[in-house]
Structures are given as C-alpha cells and as structure tokens.
Design a protein around this motif. Structure first.
Motif, PDB file in Angstrom:
ATOM      1  N   VAL A  62     -12.236  -2.413   1.066  1.00 44.19           N
ATOM      2  CA  VAL A  62     -11.116  -1.819   1.815  1.00 44.19           C
ATOM      3  C   VAL A  62      -9.880  -1.767   0.931  1.00 44.19           C
ATOM      4  O   VAL A  62      -9.181  -0.747   0.860  1.00 44.19           O
ATOM      5  CB  VAL A  62     -10.833  -2.619   3.103  1.00 44.19           C
ATOM      6  CG1 VAL A  62      -9.546  -2.140   3.766  1.00 44.19           C
ATOM      7  CG2 VAL A  62     -12.005  -2.502   4.066  1.00 44.19           C
ATOM      8  N   TRP A  63      -9.578  -2.869   0.262  1.00 45.57           N
ATOM      9  CA  TRP A  63      -8.398  -2.900  -0.620  1.00 45.57           C
ATOM     10  C   TRP A  63      -8.513  -1.868  -1.726  1.00 45.57           C
ATOM     11  O   TRP A  63      -7.546  -1.189  -2.060  1.00 45.57           O
ATOM     12  CB  TRP A  63      -8.227  -4.297  -1.212  1.00 45.57           C
ATOM     13  CG  TRP A  63      -7.930  -5.356  -0.204  1.00 45.57           C
ATOM     14  CD1 TRP A  63      -7.259  -5.218   0.973  1.00 45.57           C
ATOM     15  CD2 TRP A  63      -8.327  -6.732  -0.275  1.00 45.57           C
ATOM     16  NE1 TRP A  63      -7.192  -6.423   1.634  1.00 45.57           N
ATOM     17  CE2 TRP A  63      -7.834  -7.365   0.901  1.00 45.57           C
ATOM     18  CE3 TRP A  63      -9.027  -7.496  -1.200  1.00 45.57           C
ATOM     19  CZ2 TRP A  63      -8.033  -8.727   1.150  1.00 45.57           C
ATOM     20  CZ3 TRP A  63      -9.231  -8.851  -0.949  1.00 45.57           C
ATOM     21  CH2 TRP A  63      -8.738  -9.453   0.211  1.00 45.57           C
ATOM     22  N   ALA A 110      -6.233   1.513  -2.319  1.00 44.21           N
ATOM     23  CA  ALA A 110      -5.555   1.717  -3.599  1.00 44.21           C
ATOM     24  C   ALA A 110      -6.084   2.939  -4.342  1.00 44.21           C
ATOM     25  O   ALA A 110      -5.664   3.196  -5.469  1.00 44.21           O
ATOM     26  CB  ALA A 110      -5.734   0.472  -4.477  1.00 44.21           C
ATOM     27  N   GLY A 111      -6.986   3.677  -3.741  1.00 42.40           N
ATOM     28  CA  GLY A 111      -7.527   4.855  -4.409  1.00 42.40           C
ATOM     29  C   GLY A 111      -8.347   4.529  -5.630  1.00 42.40           C
ATOM     30  O   GLY A 111      -8.420   5.321  -6.571  1.00 42.40           O
ATOM     31  N   GLY A 112      -8.966   3.327  -5.651  1.00 43.92           N
ATOM     32  CA  GLY A 112      -9.802   2.933  -6.778  1.00 43.92           C
ATOM     33  C   GLY A 112      -9.059   2.290  -7.933  1.00 43.92           C
ATOM     34  O   GLY A 112      -9.651   2.015  -8.975  1.00 43.92           O
ATOM     35  N   ARG A 113      -7.772   2.005  -7.763  1.00 45.10           N
ATOM     36  CA  ARG A 113      -6.956   1.421  -8.843  1.00 45.10           C
ATOM     37  C   ARG A 113      -6.896  -0.094  -8.665  1.00 45.10           C
ATOM     38  O   ARG A 113      -6.294  -0.589  -7.707  1.00 45.10           O
ATOM     39  CB  ARG A 113      -5.558   2.015  -8.821  1.00 45.10           C
ATOM     40  CG  ARG A 113      -5.566   3.530  -8.939  1.00 45.10           C
ATOM     41  CD  ARG A 113      -4.202   4.121  -8.706  1.00 45.10           C
ATOM     42  NE  ARG A 113      -4.252   5.578  -8.692  1.00 45.10           N
ATOM     43  CZ  ARG A 113      -3.193   6.349  -8.517  1.00 45.10           C
ATOM     44  NH1 ARG A 113      -1.999   5.796  -8.321  1.00 45.10           N
ATOM     45  NH2 ARG A 113      -3.315   7.655  -8.528  1.00 45.10           N
ATOM     46  N   PRO A 114      -7.495  -0.860  -9.571  1.00 41.70           N
ATOM     47  CA  PRO A 114      -7.653  -2.310  -9.353  1.00 41.70           C
ATOM     48  C   PRO A 114      -6.344  -3.071  -9.195  1.00 41.70           C
ATOM     49  O   PRO A 114      -6.241  -3.942  -8.324  1.00 41.70           O
ATOM     50  CB  PRO A 114      -8.413  -2.763 -10.610  1.00 41.70           C
ATOM     51  CG  PRO A 114      -9.110  -1.537 -11.092  1.00 41.70           C
ATOM     52  CD  PRO A 114      -8.183  -0.400 -10.785  1.00 41.70           C
ATOM     53  N   ASP A 115      -5.339  -2.785 -10.021  1.00 38.13           N
ATOM     54  CA  ASP A 115      -4.079  -3.524  -9.909  1.00 38.13           C
ATOM     55  C   ASP A 115      -3.414  -3.277  -8.563  1.00 38.13           C
ATOM     56  O   ASP A 115      -2.856  -4.192  -7.942  1.00 38.13           O
ATOM     57  CB  ASP A 115      -3.120  -3.126 -11.037  1.00 38.13           C
ATOM     58  CG  ASP A 115      -3.465  -3.794 -12.352  1.00 38.13           C
ATOM     59  OD1 ASP A 115      -4.437  -4.573 -12.377  1.00 38.13           O
ATOM     60  OD2 ASP A 115      -2.783  -3.529 -13.351  1.00 38.13           O
ATOM     61  N   TRP A 168      -2.717  -4.999  -2.419  1.00 36.32           N
ATOM     62  CA  TRP A 168      -3.153  -4.968  -1.026  1.00 36.32           C
ATOM     63  C   TRP A 168      -3.774  -6.301  -0.628  1.00 36.32           C
ATOM     64  O   TRP A 168      -3.601  -6.764   0.503  1.00 36.32           O
ATOM     65  CB  TRP A 168      -4.145  -3.835  -0.803  1.00 36.32           C
ATOM     66  CG  TRP A 168      -3.527  -2.474  -0.741  1.00 36.32           C
ATOM     67  CD1 TRP A 168      -3.702  -1.442  -1.617  1.00 36.32           C
ATOM     68  CD2 TRP A 168      -2.614  -1.990   0.246  1.00 36.32           C
ATOM     69  NE1 TRP A 168      -2.963  -0.350  -1.242  1.00 36.32           N
ATOM     70  CE2 TRP A 168      -2.288  -0.658  -0.088  1.00 36.32           C
ATOM     71  CE3 TRP A 168      -2.044  -2.550   1.394  1.00 36.32           C
ATOM     72  CZ2 TRP A 168      -1.415   0.115   0.671  1.00 36.32           C
ATOM     73  CZ3 TRP A 168      -1.177  -1.777   2.150  1.00 36.32           C
ATOM     74  CH2 TRP A 168      -0.862  -0.454   1.793  1.00 36.32           C
ATOM     75  N   ALA A 169      -4.509  -6.918  -1.561  1.00 34.72           N
ATOM     76  CA  ALA A 169      -5.101  -8.233  -1.277  1.00 34.72           C
ATOM     77  C   ALA A 169      -4.008  -9.251  -0.988  1.00 34.72           C
ATOM     78  O   ALA A 169      -4.101 -10.045  -0.050  1.00 34.72           O
ATOM     79  CB  ALA A 169      -5.965  -8.684  -2.450  1.00 34.72           C
ATOM     80  N   ALA A 170      -2.956  -9.234  -1.802  1.00 36.92           N
ATOM     81  CA  ALA A 170      -1.856 -10.180  -1.617  1.00 36.92           C
ATOM     82  C   ALA A 170      -1.121  -9.942  -0.301  1.00 36.92           C
ATOM     83  O   ALA A 170      -0.567 -10.876   0.286  1.00 36.92           O
ATOM     84  CB  ALA A 170      -0.883 -10.077  -2.795  1.00 36.92           C
TER      85      ALA A 170
END
Length: 339
Positions: free
Chosen positions: A211-212, A216-221, A226-228
């Motif tokens: 979900v995160w 984020a559109g596939g952008r890890p950073d 979103w996780a935070a």
C-alpha cells in the motif's frame, strides 16, 4: 551510515567506474538521489576506497558522518541543510539565530559564491575536493550562473555531484557540463524487501508495505514517508470515494502540500482510467467513475497552478475547503454538462 539500498549500491559501483569531474543524478523524487550523491562523495574522498565505494571506517568517512569534512562542500537550501545536519556559513547561521530572516528554501547566491571560493582552498586531506549540490533545481538563475564557470573549468582536483528530481528546471548550460545519470527504478519485490527492513516499517506486513509503495507511485523513499505517517491500507483504498462524498477527514491534518499531492495522484489515476491505462497510485476497483476528460484536464491545470504557491497559502483552512468542494464537483462530473 546506513547501508545503501541494493539498487543504489549497483548504481554506485557503475558510477565509480566512470571518469569525469561532474555527475548529474536525475530522476523522479523518492529514488534516492541524495543518498547516492553522498555515497559518491564519500567514495571519492575515502582514504581506502574499494569497488563498492567508501570503506566507512577511515578518518575521511568519519568526518563526513559528523559533517565536518573540510574537503566536502554541501550546497543546499538552508532549510534542508538544517534538516540533514549540514553546517551553515557562520554569517548565515547568525542571521537565522538572530531572527533577522528565515532559512532559505532556495540555494542562495551567497552559498554558491562560498562554494566557488571553497574550490580555491588548499585540500585538507587527500587529492580531491567535492561539491555536492542537492536539490540542484533549487538554484535560481543567479546562483546557477555563479557556479557555472567553476563547474566548467574547476580549479585543481575538484569533483561535482548534482542531484535533482526536476532536471528540466536546470539551466541547459548546467546540464551540458555534466554527465547525466538517469536514476534506476527498483523492482517491486526488491523495493518491498528494503521497505520492510527499515525502522519506520517495523512490524508491517508485506501487504501494508505494498500500500505504501503504491501510494508513493513505486518510489521507495516516498514509500518510507508513508510508512512513517502510519497510513493504513483500507483508508488509502477508500480515499477516492470518501473525497467524492466530500469526506476530507483523512487529509484534514496533513500539510497543504501533501493534500495537494494526493489530489494530483487521484487526478492522474482518473485520467489513466479514462484513457484505458493502468492506474498507479490507487487500486482501480476503488476509484469512482472517471469524470469527462475535459473536466479532468481542467482540474489537472488547476492543481498544477496551486502547486506553485502551496507552500505560501493565504489561509490553509479556506484553501482546504475550496479543494474539497472542487474535488467533489469534479468527481460528480461523469455525465453531460460542465463541472
């Protein structure tokens, strides 16, 4: 220093094999431009570098870790320097401490002049000096032109690494003097493995991490952000239909820039759905019916215009009410007539 993400480590190895005094790391936000730029600077200045980068143990690596390396100049907006722990010029720090002005969100011409002067000082440790510019698009015309001559013909052994998520905003003369490296997108499985290993995602399930990553559109950073934030999967999936009902509850406590970014993501996915293309940020099955194309195109232009002043809202509350009402009208525009 935390270990680089595996897709950044692979790029670092390739970049270290290249020659040239100026690199431009370019790509969308959230792909790790800053982390890769700093890893390059560390490797160039390291006393015992290897094929994989800096050793992480020598005096040079430690000096970078504590932000005191005399041969590294981090050229950034003052707001970002303070956030990332890079020291400001003594004069600039005093002005801010004395409340004479606020930290700049742009790279000031005074800082660019100091970077030019930095190249003319005698090296402190090894055989190289490094200037790291991030985000490079935050240079205005004057600061970019100040750096231009030195970027083209650096004095002595000086290397540049510029990082940006808006290369199109850089002066063509800046881009032409750098070797451009397009940031690589990680595979979804690789990004999810990395995301679940981060402290911000401790205890999360793979489904939650997906979900995160989608938000984020596939952008890890960006997914880590979103996780935070503690974003939950059901809330994100239901958000488009909630907005269609005029329910702004999930967004109400978010900063205006984040609210606007979500509306732009929703607009993108509705345009994709209207065109028969895959959605990127929201599950297709949870999107309302796509409004007419002309309505979406007008909304997209309005959102882009709002983005230019979102950090300086006249009244965040009134702006939020206006966005909510406009979003509801747009999402109701699925038949003939105007929005």
């Amino acid at each position: 220093m935390n270990a680089l993400a595996p897709w950044l480590q692979a790029q670092l190895k390739d970049l270290l094999a290249q020659r040239g005094h100026a690199l431009l790391l370019a790509g969308p936000s959230g792909l790790g431009q800053y982390e890769l730029a700093l890893a390059l600077a560390r490797a160039w200045l390291c006393e015992r570098p290897g094929a994989q980068g800096a050793c992480g143990e020598c005096g040079s690596c430690h000096a970078i870790d504590v932000r005191t390396h005399a041969d590294l100049c981090a050229l950034m907006p003052e707001t970002l320097s303070l956030e990332l722990g890079w020291p400001l010029d003594e004069g600039a720090q005093k002005e801010i401490d004395d409340k004479k002005r606020k930290p700049s969100k742009l790279i000031r011409v005074e800082a660019a002049r100091e970077a030019v002067a930095f190249t003319q000082f005698t090296r402190s440790r090894g055989s190289t000096k490094v200037i790291l510019v991030y985000p490079a698009e935050r240079m205005n015309m004057e600061s970019a032109n100040t750096l231009l001559k030195t970027l083209e013909e650096p004095v002595g052994e000086v290397r540049f690494v510029l990082a940006t998520d808006a290369a199109h905003q850089l002066l063509p003369t800046i881009r032409s003097r750098c070797q451009t490296h397009a940031m690589i997108w990680p595979e979804e499985a690789q990004a999810l493995d990395w995301l679940l290993a981060q402290e911000e995602a401790a205890g999360a399930t793979r489904e939650q991490a997906q979900v995160w990553l989608q938000a984020a559109g596939g952008r890890p950073d960006d997914a880590l952000g979103w996780a935070a934030s503690g974003l939950q999967g059901p809330a994100w999936a239901q958000l488009p239909r909630s907005l269609a009902r005029g329910d702004w509850a999930l967004l109400s406590e978010w900063p205006p820039a984040q609210q606007l970014a979500v509306l732009q993501k929703l607009c993108h996915d509705l345009m994709a759905k209207a065109a028969g293309a895959p959605t990127r940020f929201f599950p297709d099955e949870h999107l309302p019916a796509a409004p007419r194309w002309g309505v979406l195109a007008q909304w997209s232009r309005e959102l882009m215009a709002a983005a230019r002043s979102v950090e300086h809202p006249y009244s965040a509350g009134l702006m939020q009410e206006a966005w909510s009402a406009r979003t509801r009208r747009v999402l109701a525009s699925t038949g003939p007539g105007s929005a």
